[in-house]
Design a protein around this motif. Structure first.
Motif, mmCIF file in Angstrom:
data_model
loop_
_atom_site.group_PDB
_atom_site.id
_atom_site.type_symbol
_atom_site.label_atom_id
_atom_site.label_comp_id
_atom_site.label_asym_id
_atom_site.label_seq_id
_atom_site.Cartn_x
_atom_site.Cartn_y
_atom_site.Cartn_z
ATOM 1 N N ALA A 37 0.843 -1.195 0.000
ATOM 2 C CA ALA A 37 0.000 0.000 0.000
ATOM 3 C C ALA A 37 0.881 1.250 0.000
ATOM 4 C CB ALA A 37 -0.915 -0.009 1.216
ATOM 5 N N GLY A 38 1.892 1.251 0.875
ATOM 6 C CA GLY A 38 2.829 2.372 0.912
ATOM 7 C C GLY A 38 3.675 2.450 -0.347
ATOM 8 N N TYR A 39 4.063 1.283 -0.845
ATOM 9 C CA TYR A 39 4.996 1.204 -1.981
ATOM 10 C C TYR A 39 4.373 1.787 -3.253
ATOM 11 C CZ TYR A 39 8.310 -0.894 -5.259
ATOM 12 O OH TYR A 39 9.252 -1.094 -6.237
ATOM 13 N N VAL A 40 3.104 1.460 -3.495
ATOM 14 C CA VAL A 40 2.423 1.957 -4.697
ATOM 15 C C VAL A 40 2.329 3.487 -4.639
ATOM 16 C CG1 VAL A 40 0.176 2.041 -5.865
ATOM 17 C CG2 VAL A 40 1.182 -0.161 -5.242
ATOM 18 N N LEU A 41 1.955 4.033 -3.471
ATOM 19 C CA LEU A 41 1.877 5.488 -3.317
ATOM 20 C C LEU A 41 3.233 6.148 -3.530
ATOM 21 C CD1 LEU A 41 -0.460 6.004 -0.228
ATOM 22 C CD2 LEU A 41 -0.888 6.712 -2.592
ATOM 23 N N SER A 42 4.289 5.532 -2.979
ATOM 24 C CA SER A 42 5.607 6.178 -3.040
ATOM 25 C C SER A 42 6.142 6.225 -4.460
ATOM 26 C CB SER A 42 6.605 5.464 -2.130
ATOM 27 O OG SER A 42 7.039 4.259 -2.714
ATOM 28 N N ASN A 43 5.725 5.289 -5.315
ATOM 29 C CA ASN A 43 6.153 5.339 -6.712
ATOM 30 C C ASN A 43 5.631 6.590 -7.399
ATOM 31 O OD1 ASN A 43 7.683 3.023 -8.096
ATOM 32 N ND2 ASN A 43 6.410 1.981 -6.600
ATOM 33 N N ILE A 44 4.359 6.928 -7.097
ATOM 34 C CA ILE A 44 3.763 8.119 -7.722
ATOM 35 C C ILE A 44 4.453 9.384 -7.205
ATOM 36 C CG2 ILE A 44 1.632 9.447 -7.993
ATOM 37 C CD1 ILE A 44 0.132 6.745 -7.631
ATOM 38 N N PHE A 45 4.533 9.512 -5.851
ATOM 39 C CA PHE A 45 5.154 10.710 -5.272
ATOM 40 C C PHE A 45 6.639 10.774 -5.622
ATOM 41 C CE2 PHE A 45 1.717 10.025 -1.907
ATOM 42 C CZ PHE A 45 0.855 10.901 -2.549
ATOM 43 N N GLY A 46 7.295 9.619 -5.589
ATOM 44 C CA GLY A 46 8.734 9.572 -5.881
ATOM 45 C C GLY A 46 9.032 10.004 -7.308
ATOM 46 N N GLY A 47 8.154 9.600 -8.247
ATOM 47 C CA GLY A 47 8.362 9.981 -9.650
ATOM 48 C C GLY A 47 8.233 11.479 -9.847
ATOM 49 N N VAL A 48 7.175 12.058 -9.267
ATOM 50 C CA VAL A 48 6.968 13.507 -9.402
ATOM 51 C C VAL A 48 8.100 14.268 -8.706
ATOM 52 C CG1 VAL A 48 5.391 15.409 -8.875
ATOM 53 C CG2 VAL A 48 4.474 13.185 -9.609
ATOM 54 N N ALA A 49 8.509 13.780 -7.519
ATOM 55 C CA ALA A 49 9.608 14.431 -6.781
ATOM 56 C C ALA A 49 10.913 14.378 -7.572
ATOM 57 C CB ALA A 49 9.794 13.756 -5.419
ATOM 58 N N THR A 50 11.149 13.259 -8.265
ATOM 59 C CA THR A 50 12.381 13.122 -9.055
ATOM 60 C C THR A 50 12.444 14.160 -10.159
ATOM 61 O OG1 THR A 50 12.490 10.752 -8.602
ATOM 62 C CG2 THR A 50 13.707 11.534 -10.494
ATOM 63 N N ASP A 51 11.323 14.357 -10.869
ATOM 64 C CA ASP A 51 11.306 15.378 -11.920
ATOM 65 C C ASP A 51 11.459 16.775 -11.331
ATOM 66 O OD1 ASP A 51 11.076 13.619 -14.027
ATOM 67 O OD2 ASP A 51 8.898 13.639 -14.047
ATOM 68 N N SER A 195 0.960 0.741 -19.301
ATOM 69 C CA SER A 195 0.632 0.518 -17.884
ATOM 70 C C SER A 195 -0.139 -0.785 -17.691
ATOM 71 C CB SER A 195 -0.189 1.691 -17.338
ATOM 72 O OG SER A 195 0.563 2.886 -17.427
ATOM 73 N N ILE A 196 -1.122 -1.026 -18.575
ATOM 74 C CA ILE A 196 -1.909 -2.270 -18.463
ATOM 75 C C ILE A 196 -1.036 -3.478 -18.812
ATOM 76 C CG2 ILE A 196 -3.924 -3.540 -19.326
ATOM 77 C CD1 ILE A 196 -5.146 -0.732 -20.012
ATOM 78 N N ALA A 197 -0.199 -3.330 -19.839
ATOM 79 C CA ALA A 197 0.692 -4.430 -20.241
ATOM 80 C C ALA A 197 1.603 -4.835 -19.090
ATOM 81 C CB ALA A 197 1.528 -4.019 -21.454
ATOM 82 N N GLY A 198 2.175 -3.825 -18.407
ATOM 83 C CA GLY A 198 3.068 -4.104 -17.284
ATOM 84 C C GLY A 198 2.332 -4.723 -16.107
ATOM 85 N N ILE A 320 4.546 6.510 -11.927
ATOM 86 C CA ILE A 320 3.109 6.240 -12.065
ATOM 87 C C ILE A 320 2.892 4.883 -12.735
ATOM 88 C CG2 ILE A 320 0.979 7.012 -13.197
ATOM 89 C CD1 ILE A 320 2.098 9.925 -12.786
ATOM 90 N N ALA A 321 3.673 4.598 -13.799
ATOM 91 C CA ALA A 321 3.536 3.297 -14.478
ATOM 92 C C ALA A 321 3.835 2.163 -13.504
ATOM 93 C CB ALA A 321 4.471 3.228 -15.686
ATOM 94 N N ASN A 322 4.902 2.309 -12.721
ATOM 95 C CA ASN A 322 5.271 1.231 -11.793
ATOM 96 C C ASN A 322 4.211 1.035 -10.710
ATOM 97 O OD1 ASN A 322 7.128 -0.852 -11.101
ATOM 98 N ND2 ASN A 322 7.859 0.374 -9.395
ATOM 99 N N ALA A 323 3.565 2.129 -10.295
ATOM 100 C CA ALA A 323 2.484 2.005 -9.306
ATOM 101 C C ALA A 323 1.353 1.141 -9.878
ATOM 102 C CB ALA A 323 1.961 3.390 -8.938
ATOM 103 N N ILE A 324 1.028 1.372 -11.157
ATOM 104 C CA ILE A 324 -0.027 0.565 -11.803
ATOM 105 C C ILE A 324 0.452 -0.886 -11.965
ATOM 106 C CG2 ILE A 324 -1.433 0.291 -13.887
ATOM 107 C CD1 ILE A 324 -1.147 3.413 -14.211
#
Length: 373
Positions: A37-51, A195-198, A320-324
């Motif tokens: 649950a935490g991991y999926v959220l952190s992928n989204i925030f982490g991606g935006v933070a990285t950019d 995203s769906i393929a992954g 975001i893709a990795n979260a999906i």
């Protein structure tokens, strides 16, 4: 590699930890759900933070948080505190992925990027080997609490090294404001299909990784050690396949769509075949093939997402893709377990896993391959 070891550690440490905390077996699985649950959220925030802040700052902050949460998990007194800490570990462990993809995409040109991402992605396969080789010995000598303390200390040291050594790009660019398109522009048809393929592909991989040993033991009465060796062989084959397929896609001029479709169909076929086997010899022979299938697509998908979105947005896109994708990882073990429980059929469980990569291959057919360099 280290963040994946922290993530996989629970699999090795769950039984001794559960005994010392007085938890039923069913509760042990809830820890994995809390982490994801935490991991999926952190992928989204982490991606935006990285950019926004760059790979170095995001990676350092992610490792610092992981160090603290992992260290504190060693002091867990109860189920509730344990679940909160696992969720925090997940929240901090996911940001390294987007930061890593962004850094590699920035540092390497299109004709070298496949190899670089392949090597980066092999860290998770090395982590599977390290976790299974090292952690059981550590737990036997130190106990599960001190093992978590040790992992936390290792993450803290690595955070310091990253802060000092990593640079965001080969030549530091002038620090003017960068014009980035708004986040909603990421959600193109290609991005959604990838995203769906992954999601389908990771459904197969994580379902296999989570259940293969238990299914071989329960379905065909193999010893856990023999079943573990089969999965270890699969992991080793996957480790070799990631940089190899990245190199191959670079040699093809950075064209990755056809290779991805072939990889996913191969994975689907190996899962179906594996589901029909019944002897240890047959499983052992099949192991390297299913290992290649289970991992070979991942560098291709990761590189496609980064390139389709454009490098300026590659952190957000990767996260975001990795979260999906990881939602496929999170759902698959529960559904496969349920199917095996109802049907008592080894081949039915593997057929359910094979549906994931088949869906992925179908999605890939509709992707238009164009390149942002």
């Amino acid at each position: 590699m280290l963040s994946t070891v922290c993530r996989l550690a629970w699999g090795t440490l769950a039984l001794p930890a559960g005994e010392s905390l007085g938890l039923p077996i069913a509760a042990l699985g809830v820890f994995v759900t809390a982490f994801y649950a935490g991991y999926v959220l952190s992928n989204i925030f982490g991606g935006v933070a990285t950019d926004r802040f760059g790979g170095r700052i995001t990676l350092t902050a992610s490792l610092l948080g992981l160090a603290v949460a992992t260290f504190c998990f060693g002091f867990t007194p109860s189920l509730f505190v344990g679940l909160v800490l696992q969720c925090l570990m997940g929240l901090t462990a996911g940001a390294d992925y987007a930061a890593g993809v962004k850094l590699v995409s920035t540092w390497f040109a299109k004709t070298e990027r496949g190899r670089a991402v392949g090597l980066l992605m092999s860290a998770s396969s090395i982590a599977v080997i390290v976790t299974n080789a090292v952690l059981p010995g550590l737990v036997a000598n130190l106990g599960w609490r001190h093992t978590y303390h040790l992992l936390g200390a290792a993450a803290l040291i690595l955070a310091a090294i990253v802060a000092v050594c990593v640079r965001n790009r080969a030549v530091e660019a002038p620090t003017g404001p960068i014009q980035r398109p708004p986040l909603r522009t990421l959600f193109t048809r290609n991005f959604l299909l990838l995203s769906i393929a992954g999601c389908g592909a990771f459904w197969g991989t994580l379902g296999f990784a989570s259940w293969a040993i238990s299914l071989m033991v329960k379905g065909y009465h193999l010893s856990p050690v023999s079943a573990g060796i089969v999965v270890a062989i699969a992991g080793a084959a996957g480790l070799v396949s990631k940089p190899s397929v990245g190199w191959l896609s670079d040699r093809l001029g950075g064209r990755r769509k056809a290779l991805t479709i072939a990889s996913l169909l191969f994975f689907c076929a190996t899962l179906l075949v594996f589901g029909q086997l019944s002897s240890l010899d047959a499983f052992t022979i099949a192991a390297p093939f299913i290992g290649v299938g289970a991992f070979v697509y991942s560098p291709l998908l990761v590189t496609l997402v980064a390139e389709q979105s454009g490098i300026d947005r590659s952190g957000s896109a990767a996260g975001i893709a990795n979260a999906i994708w990881q939602s496929g990882s999170a759902i698959s073990p529960a559904i496969v377990g349920f199917i095996f429980q109802i049907s008592h059929s080894f081949s039915m469980a593997f057929a359910a896993l094979a549906l994931g990569p088949l869906l992925g291959a179908i999605c890939m057919l509709f992707i238009k391959e164009h390149a942002h360099h």
